[in-house]
Design a protein around this motif. Structure first.
Motif, PDB file in Angstrom:
ATOM      1  N   ALA A 120     -24.333  28.740  23.804  1.00 10.25           N
ATOM      2  CA  ALA A 120     -24.347  27.622  24.808  1.00 10.25           C
ATOM      3  C   ALA A 120     -25.416  26.788  24.681  1.00 10.25           C
ATOM      4  O   ALA A 120     -26.599  27.068  24.086  1.00 10.25           O
ATOM      5  N   ARG A 121     -25.344  25.409  24.483  1.00 11.87           N
ATOM      6  CA  ARG A 121     -26.184  24.352  24.406  1.00 11.87           C
ATOM      7  C   ARG A 121     -26.246  23.672  25.746  1.00 11.87           C
ATOM      8  O   ARG A 121     -25.857  22.312  25.724  1.00 11.87           O
ATOM      9  N   ASP A 122     -26.984  24.128  26.695  1.00  6.49           N
ATOM     10  CA  ASP A 122     -27.256  23.255  27.942  1.00  6.49           C
ATOM     11  C   ASP A 122     -28.098  22.382  27.748  1.00  6.49           C
ATOM     12  O   ASP A 122     -28.543  21.361  28.620  1.00  6.49           O
ATOM     13  N   ASP A 123     -29.050  22.125  26.331  1.00  4.57           N
ATOM     14  CA  ASP A 123     -29.827  20.970  26.284  1.00  4.57           C
ATOM     15  C   ASP A 123     -29.101  19.969  25.724  1.00  4.57           C
ATOM     16  O   ASP A 123     -29.574  18.755  25.688  1.00  4.57           O
ATOM     17  N   LEU A 124     -27.862  19.993  25.484  1.00  3.86           N
ATOM     18  CA  LEU A 124     -27.024  18.685  25.172  1.00  3.86           C
ATOM     19  C   LEU A 124     -26.286  18.076  26.136  1.00  3.86           C
ATOM     20  O   LEU A 124     -25.489  19.017  26.994  1.00  3.86           O
ATOM     21  N   LYS A 125     -26.031  16.954  26.269  1.00  7.13           N
ATOM     22  CA  LYS A 125     -25.509  16.172  27.419  1.00  7.13           C
ATOM     23  C   LYS A 125     -23.907  16.710  27.323  1.00  7.13           C
ATOM     24  O   LYS A 125     -23.173  17.066  28.222  1.00  7.13           O
ATOM     25  N   ASP A 126     -23.369  16.638  26.079  1.00 11.14           N
ATOM     26  CA  ASP A 126     -22.023  17.129  25.776  1.00 11.14           C
ATOM     27  C   ASP A 126     -21.782  18.766  25.682  1.00 11.14           C
ATOM     28  O   ASP A 126     -20.678  19.205  25.400  1.00 11.14           O
ATOM     29  N   ASP A 155     -19.012  27.342  28.918  1.00 20.21           N
ATOM     30  CA  ASP A 155     -18.220  26.420  30.015  1.00 20.21           C
ATOM     31  C   ASP A 155     -18.812  25.122  29.993  1.00 20.21           C
ATOM     32  O   ASP A 155     -18.237  24.165  30.638  1.00 20.21           O
ATOM     33  N   MET A 156     -19.528  24.679  28.966  1.00 18.65           N
ATOM     34  CA  MET A 156     -20.082  23.414  28.797  1.00 18.65           C
ATOM     35  C   MET A 156     -20.476  22.787  29.832  1.00 18.65           C
ATOM     36  O   MET A 156     -20.261  21.507  30.213  1.00 18.65           O
ATOM     37  N   GLY A 157     -21.109  23.295  30.927  1.00 15.19           N
ATOM     38  CA  GLY A 157     -21.661  22.780  32.146  1.00 15.19           C
ATOM     39  C   GLY A 157     -20.647  22.598  33.100  1.00 15.19           C
ATOM     40  O   GLY A 157     -20.894  21.760  34.045  1.00 15.19           O
ATOM     41  N   GLY A 158     -19.566  22.789  32.884  1.00 14.09           N
ATOM     42  CA  GLY A 158     -18.402  22.539  33.724  1.00 14.09           C
ATOM     43  C   GLY A 158     -17.759  21.343  33.715  1.00 14.09           C
ATOM     44  O   GLY A 158     -17.411  20.536  34.782  1.00 14.09           O
ATOM     45  N   SER A 159     -18.398  20.459  32.912  1.00  8.87           N
ATOM     46  CA  SER A 159     -17.657  19.020  32.299  1.00  8.87           C
ATOM     47  C   SER A 159     -16.381  19.002  31.983  1.00  8.87           C
ATOM     48  O   SER A 159     -16.005  19.420  30.987  1.00  8.87           O
ATOM     49  N   TYR A 160     -15.738  18.236  32.798  1.00 10.89           N
ATOM     50  CA  TYR A 160     -14.301  17.815  32.418  1.00 10.89           C
ATOM     51  C   TYR A 160     -14.222  16.894  31.032  1.00 10.89           C
ATOM     52  O   TYR A 160     -13.266  17.213  30.246  1.00 10.89           O
ATOM     53  N   ASP A 161     -15.125  16.132  31.134  1.00 11.80           N
ATOM     54  CA  ASP A 161     -15.170  15.237  29.978  1.00 11.80           C
ATOM     55  C   ASP A 161     -15.534  16.043  28.689  1.00 11.80           C
ATOM     56  O   ASP A 161     -14.839  15.742  27.601  1.00 11.80           O
TER      57      ASP A 161
END
Length: 307
Positions: A111-117, A145-151
Motif C-alpha cells: 500500500a502506498r498511501d503516500d502517493l496521490k495515485d 484499495d488505493m485510497g478508494g479512488s475511482y480515478d
C-alpha cells in the motif's frame, strides 16, 4: 499480539509444508535477487512458494518497494516510510517474466498511501510492459484499495489485466482490528467498480479464516462478494507470522474447508479454492477466463516447440 491469557494453538498435522527446491525454484530465487525485485511469496512468508515456483511456473511480484505504509495486524510485510518510486521496476518485472517463461504472473504491491495515485501509474505500466514482452502470459493484479479512488482504479483497469484481485481479507466485524486503514465496504466498492469498468475481466477476492469469525460471518462475506458480482473466491487458513501479530483462534480442518468451498459454489462463484494452505494467488493460473486460457495454451505450445 497474543496476551498472556491467550493460548497459542498448536499447528495440526495437515499444515505441514511440502518443500521443493528444484532448479526452477533456485533459478527464480537467484533472478529475483539479481534484478532487485520483491515477491509477496517471500515477504509474506507464503506456504505455497515451493509449489508455485518449482512446479506451476507462477509467481507473485510485489512492486512499489518492499515497505508498506499500512501496518495490518495479520501481515508479515515490512511497514514504515517507503522509498522513492523505482520507475525502472516495470521493465525488470517484464524481463523476469520472460526469462522465467511464466504461464501466469500475479502483480501485487505494498500500500502506498503516500502517493496521490496510490501507485496506480506504476502498476498499470508494469501490466503493459509484461504484456508487451510476454503476449502469452496471463496477468493478475492484486492492488490495495488505493485510497478508494475511482480515478486510481480506472488507471489500473485501463491496462486490462486478465484478473482483478482485491482481498476482503476478513469478515466485517473483524476488519477494524485486522486491516489497518482499510474498510470492508470500500473493498466491496472497488470490486464492484472494477466489474463496471470492464465486465469481461473476472474479479476475485480472498478471505483468511481462523481469526475468531463465525461460520455465519463467513457466509455473509460470500453473499456480499456475490452481491458485488465477484467471480472467484479463495479461502485459506490464517497463520500467525510472528508473536507481534494477531494469534490464531482456530485451525479449520480440510473437511471444513471442503464444506465452505461447496457453499461458495452453490452461492454462484465461478471458481473457489478453499483449503488450509490456500492463499490469494493459489492456483491462480487456473482462474482466468476462456480467452486468457487460450492465450496460455498457445504460449505453452510454443514453449514445447522451443520457440
Amino acid at each position: 499480539m497474543a496476551t498472556k491469557n491467550e493460548e497459542i494453538l498448536r499447528k495440526p498435522d495437515w499444515l505441514k509444508i511440502k518443500l521443493n527446491t528444484n532448479k526452477n525454484y533456485t533459478n527464480l530465487k537467484k533472478m529475483m535477487r539479481e534484478k532487485n525485485l520483491n515477491t509477496v511469496c517471500e515477504e509474506a512468508k507464503c506456504p505455497n512458494i515451493h509449489e508455485c515456483w518449482a512446479e506451476r511456473r507462477t509467481a507473485t511480484f510485489m512492486i512499489l518497494g518492499a515497505v508498506c505504509t499500512r501496518a495490518c495486524r495479520f501481515c508479515a510485510v515490512k511497514t514504515g516510510l517507503p522509498n522513492e518510486l523505482d520507475r525502472d521496476e516495470p521493465r525488470r518485472v517484464a524481463e523476469s517474466v520472460k526469462q522465467m517463461n511464466l504461464k501466469h504472473a500475479v502483480i501485487t504491491a505494498v500500500a502506498r498511501d503516500d502517493l496521490k495515485d496510490g501507485g496506480a501509474e506504476v502498476f498499470a505500466d508494469t501490466v503493459r510492459q509484461v504484456r508487451e514482452m510476454n503476449p502469452y502470459t496471463t496477468i493478475e493484479v492484486l492492488p490495495s484499495d488505493m485510497g478508494g479512488s475511482y480515478d486510481n482504479l480506472k488507471i489500473l483497469m485501463d491496462a486490462q489485466p486478465d484478473i482483478l484481485n482485491h482481498n476482503i481479507e476478513t469478515v466485517r466485524s473483524l476488519t477494524p482490528r485486522v486491516r489497518a486503514k482499510a474498510k470492508y465496504d470500500r473493498s466491496l466498492e472497488l470490486l464492484r467498480r472494477s466489474k463496471e469498468l470492464y465486465p469481461e475481466i473476472p474479479t476475485k477476492s480472498s478471505l483468511m479464516i481462523g481469526l475468531g469469525e463465525t461460520v455465519e460471518e463467513i457466509y455473509e462475506v460470500m453473499d456480499d462478494l456475490r452481491a458485488n458480482d465477484v467471480d472467484i473466491m479463495t479461502i485459506g487458513q490464517y497463520l500467525q507470522p510472528s508473536r507481534k501479530h494477531l494469534p490464531v483462534k482456530k485451525y479449520y480442518s480440510p473437511l471444513e474447508f471442503g464444506k465452505l468451498r461447496k457453499v461458495a459454489m452453490e452461492k454462484g462463484f465461478k471458481h473457489c479454492e478453499a483449503g488450509p494452505m490456500v492463499r490469494s494467488s493459489y492456483h491462480a493460473d487456473e482462474q482466468v477466463n476462456e480467452a486468457s486460457r487460450e492465450r496460455q495454451a498457445k504460449g505453452d505450445a510454443l514453449l514445447e516447440q522451443g520457440e
